[in-house]
Design an enzyme around this catalytic site. Structure first.
Site, PDB file in Angstrom:
ATOM      1  CB  SER A   9      49.007  44.414 -54.066  1.00 27.26           C
ATOM      2  OG  SER A   9      49.754  44.214 -55.239  1.00 27.26           O
ATOM      3  CG  HIS A  34      52.881  47.032 -52.866  1.00 30.11           C
ATOM      4  ND1 HIS A  34      54.076  47.315 -52.223  1.00 30.11           N
ATOM      5  CD2 HIS A  34      53.122  45.951 -53.641  1.00 30.11           C
ATOM      6  CE1 HIS A  34      54.986  46.438 -52.589  1.00 30.11           C
ATOM      7  NE2 HIS A  34      54.439  45.604 -53.459  1.00 30.11           N
ATOM      8  N   GLY A 143      56.403  37.128 -58.489  1.00 29.01           N
ATOM      9  CA  GLY A 143      56.062  36.916 -59.889  1.00 29.01           C
ATOM     10  C   GLY A 143      54.600  36.642 -60.151  1.00 29.01           C
ATOM     11  N   GLY A 146      48.286  35.816 -55.642  1.00 23.58           N
ATOM     12  CA  GLY A 146      47.406  34.735 -55.222  1.00 23.58           C
ATOM     13  C   GLY A 146      48.101  33.479 -54.723  1.00 23.58           C
ATOM     14  N   GLY A 177      52.850  38.990 -49.632  1.00 24.06           N
ATOM     15  CA  GLY A 177      52.653  37.616 -50.095  1.00 24.06           C
ATOM     16  C   GLY A 177      51.760  36.805 -49.180  1.00 24.06           C
ATOM     17  N   GLY A 178      50.567  36.498 -49.665  1.00 22.62           N
ATOM     18  CA  GLY A 178      49.663  35.664 -48.885  1.00 22.62           C
ATOM     19  C   GLY A 178      49.118  36.334 -47.642  1.00 22.62           C
ATOM     20  N   GLY A 198      46.833  41.785 -51.652  1.00 20.55           N
ATOM     21  CA  GLY A 198      46.227  41.822 -52.981  1.00 20.55           C
ATOM     22  C   GLY A 198      44.807  41.297 -52.954  1.00 20.55           C
TER      23      GLY A 198
END
Length: 220
Positions: A9, A34, A143, A146, A177-178, A198
């Site tokens: 990401s 991404h 949104g 982390g 996510g995560g 990310g």
């Protein structure tokens, strides 16, 4: 479709060295990049727009996996496609005529993706599933980067994987996510085959190369 894809990401990268960060992803063996587009309306954060996608396109040959976390995405599909998006993923919550939106994305030459917030039931995707190339499951609330992984999303991935299998769909099942070396195997076992990372990619002690290596080696 046993092979899985890693999609760093780019929002988690150092924007002051964007081209170098993208090059590091390529060298490390990333499959996609991404790009999280947030508008400050559908989600509280504002991130990037089509000019950023265009800059990424100039810096890489990797497919650009663009996630539109924005209100009324239909009016922006063409501009993001022209900027260089390969995949355009929209939220079911923002698309009152999802079939029309998917058809529009495909007409622009992009792969069409659909996603949903953690609190939205998987059944909300039923009309779209036969048509899409990609389904994205958010394992955090969209949104902010982390955030902690939501383990209850494992069962949602399993549910959507079963639906795709029943349709004999070749659509990829993506998770965002995560994602880390500890959580990625859980989602892989549940049926996901594309993983957005990310901080696990860009904030790894050994840099992007170490981050992507650790993610890749988390599945044996």
């Amino acid at each position: 479709m046993n092979k899985f894809l890693l999609a760093p990401s780019i929002i988690a990268s150092d924007f002051t060295h964007l081209a170098d960060e993208i090059a590091a992803c390529e060298t490390a063996g990333a499959d996609w990049l991404h790009v999280d587009v947030m508008d400050g309306h559908f989600v509280p954060t504002i991130t990037v727009g089509p000019l950023f996608v265009e800059a990424c396109k100039r810096a890489t040959k990797l497919p650009l996996d663009v996630h539109l976390m924005i209100s009324d995405p239909d009016q922006y599909l063409e501009v993001f496609a022209k900027a260089g998006a390969n995949n355009l993923t929209v939220h079911i919550e923002t698309c009152p005529n999802i079939v029309q939106t998917i058809e529009k994305i495909k007409s622009l030459g992009c792969k069409a993706g659909i996603t949903l917030n953690p609190l939205t039931p998987a059944s909300a995707l039923d009309a779209a599933l036969p048509l899409v190339d990609l389904v994205l499951v958010m394992s955090v609330n969209p949104g902010y980067s982390g955030q902690s992984f939501m383990p209850e999303m494992v069962s949602k991935v399993e549910e959507i994987r079963n639906k795709l299998n029943a349709l004999r769909s070749q659509a990829r099942l993506e998770v965002d996510g995560g994602m880390a070396a500890e959580t990625l195997p859980l989602m892989h076992k549940a049926g996901a085959n594309v993983f957005v990372a990310g901080n696990a990619a860009f904030k790894h002690p050994q840099g992007v190369a170490g981050g992507i290596k650790a993610l890749r080696e988390s599945i044996v």
